[in-house]
Scaffold this motif. Structure first.
Motif, short mmCIF file in Angstrom:
data_model
loop_
_atom_site.label_atom_id
_atom_site.label_comp_id
_atom_site.label_asym_id
_atom_site.label_seq_id
_atom_site.Cartn_x
_atom_site.Cartn_y
_atom_site.Cartn_z
N VAL A 1 -0.24 13.05 2.12
CA VAL A 1 -2.38 12.38 3.08
C VAL A 1 -2.06 12.12 4.71
O VAL A 1 -1.25 12.84 5.80
N ARG A 2 -3.59 12.71 4.77
CA ARG A 2 -3.73 12.90 5.61
C ARG A 2 -4.81 11.56 6.48
O ARG A 2 -5.04 11.19 7.27
N ALA B 1 0.64 -1.27 0.09
CA ALA B 1 -0.14 -0.09 0.26
C ALA B 1 0.80 1.67 0.26
O ALA B 1 0.61 2.74 -0.99
N LEU B 2 1.58 1.32 0.74
CA LEU B 2 2.72 2.77 1.19
C LEU B 2 3.88 3.00 -0.30
O LEU B 2 4.26 4.60 -0.45
N VAL B 3 4.20 2.22 -0.74
CA VAL B 3 4.41 2.14 -1.68
C VAL B 3 4.43 3.56 -2.87
O VAL B 3 5.00 4.18 -3.28
N PRO B 4 3.19 2.85 -3.51
CA PRO B 4 2.48 3.95 -4.10
C PRO B 4 2.01 5.34 -3.55
O PRO B 4 1.66 5.82 -3.84
N LEU C 1 -1.64 10.14 10.38
CA LEU C 1 -2.08 9.44 10.11
C LEU C 1 -3.61 8.26 10.27
O LEU C 1 -3.60 7.54 11.32
N ALA C 2 -4.91 8.97 9.62
CA ALA C 2 -5.61 8.00 9.96
C ALA C 2 -5.82 7.11 8.94
O ALA C 2 -5.86 7.16 7.80
N VAL C 3 -6.29 5.49 9.61
CA VAL C 3 -6.36 4.56 8.38
C VAL C 3 -7.69 4.04 8.80
O VAL C 3 -7.47 3.65 9.78
N CYS C 4 -8.11 3.38 7.99
CA CYS C 4 -8.76 2.17 8.40
C CYS C 4 -9.22 1.57 7.05
O CYS C 4 -9.03 1.94 5.98
N GLU D 1 1.92 1.20 11.59
CA GLU D 1 3.37 0.37 11.20
C GLU D 1 3.65 1.99 9.79
O GLU D 1 3.94 2.59 9.22
N GLY D 2 2.44 1.67 9.75
CA GLY D 2 2.32 3.31 8.21
C GLY D 2 2.21 4.54 9.02
O GLY D 2 3.26 5.68 8.04
N ARG D 3 2.35 4.59 10.10
CA ARG D 3 2.65 6.00 10.82
C ARG D 3 3.56 6.12 10.84
O ARG D 3 4.69 7.04 10.87
N LYS D 4 4.85 5.09 11.54
CA LYS D 4 5.88 5.16 11.71
C LYS D 4 6.90 5.46 10.84
O LYS D 4 7.84 5.95 10.43
N ILE D 5 6.61 4.76 9.27
CA ILE D 5 7.47 5.07 8.14
C ILE D 5 6.97 6.27 7.57
O ILE D 5 8.57 6.61 7.31
#
Length: 341
Positions: free
Chosen positions: A147-148, A134-137, A228-231, A218-222
């Motif tokens: 992105v938020r 998900a994060l590479v793109p 960062l809000a994720v669902c 993990e997304g917040r850390k990387i």
């Protein structure tokens, strides 16, 4: 060029086996390769660069003289053995979940935060496969517009459960083809063939699974985005290899579809496959059948998020990537290469 003594912990598993291949493909400066696994695998052989190597039992003593250790074992083995590898003088790149959220351990995707390798204290963590895909793109779009928020649904292949998961799906497919009863599932919560399983990992009090929370944490850390809000919803699908994901991003600044496509086309580690007019479906959008056994994250179906009240600040895309390669082994070897540069 300096050569390194490299060990792979969990060398006989799906990810460990792929790490051996990735070391060959990326021409990693290996002077000596040590293959470590359980006692039942010790004494067997595996091939590296045309040479038969004997598998050793994974013990604390086995790390003596190692420069780099690639971890491809489960959390319990990683926690027990990898600190002893650091004590022996090695730098560890670990694929398990054991150290990912430790504030003293960098969590790295080289296309995003390669510089974090510099502050390691002996262990560098490899992110979860679905997080990487998900994060590479997402990263090149974040660089454009900030992105938020992410809304993600994953369609994760059997390979996410390792060699046992892949073998179980193959057995179920064969049984179905012969008209026989499907064997009792062991690697998954239910029969996977002709089915989808909307659970990967255990549930928390909110009803989210551990796999779903990895993308946020993990997304917040990387990406260094603590707010960062994720669902996320993670689903196991009857595909042998290569995960797929539907990703909707909300940005802080306006971003057009054209800008998004251009950024993705130029991004390291990404291949844009997004042509609705193409005659073949293989050229219209990514599919797991096309993205297995390679290292890029393929992205397509790039479009505006028409549900967003501010339609200029939302982008949706579809992506696919090989979970065993870029989602695990390749990313780990790429991190290890950073240590040699």
């Amino acid at each position: 060029m300096k050569e390194y003594t490299v060990a792979i912990l969990g060398a006989t598993g799906a990810v460990g086996t792929q790490m051996i291949q990735c070391l060959e493909e990326q021409e990693f400066p290996v002077g000596r390769l040590k293959l470590l696994a359980s006692a039942r695998s010790a004494g067997k052989t595996m091939t590296f660069r045309g040479e038969e190597l004997v598998i050793e039992e994974a013990t604390p003593e086995a790390f003596a003289g190692c420069d780099i250790v690639l971890g491809a074992a489960d959390d319990a083995v990683a926690k027990r053995l990898l600190p002893t590898a650091v004590e022996a003088g090695a730098v560890v790149v670990d694929n398990s979940h054991a150290f990912r959220m430790d504030p003293e351990v960098p969590l790295v995707i080289p296309e995003i935060n390669a510089s974090d390798v510099a502050w390691h204290h002996g262990i560098i963590a490899n992110p979860n496969c679905a997080t990487i895909i998900a994060l590479v793109p997402t990263w090149p779009l974040h660089q454009l517009a900030g992105v938020r928020r992410m809304i993600v649904s994953t369609y994760q292949a059997a390979s996410g459960a390792g060699a046992p998961g892949m073998a179980e799906l193959e057995q179920q497919i064969e049984a179905l083809g012969r008209g026989e009863a499907i064997p009792e599932p062991r690697a998954f919560a239910a029969q996977l063939v002709s089915n989808l399983i909307p659970q990967i990992g255990g549930f928390d009090d909110e009803g989210y699974t551990s796999e779903e929370m990895k993308l946020q944490n993990e997304g917040r850390k990387i990406m260094h985005l603590p707010e960062l809000a994720v669902c996320c919803t993670c689903v196991r699908v009857p595909v042998l290899r290569s995960h797929s994901e539907s990703v909707t991003l909300e940005f802080r600044r306006p971003i057009s579809v054209e800008e998004a496509r251009a950024a993705l086309a130029a991004a390291p580690g990404v291949r844009l496959v997004d042509d609705r007019t193409a005659e073949s479906a293989h050229d219209r959008y990514p599919m797991p059948i096309d993205t297995s056994d390679q290292d890029l994250i393929w992205v397509g179906r790039v479009r505006r998020d028409i549900s967003n009240p501010d339609t200029a600040s939302g982008i949706t895309f579809w992506c696919c990537g090989d979970q065993i390669r870029k989602g695990a082994a390749t990313n780990a070897v790429q991190i290890a290469k950073l240590l040699t540069e």
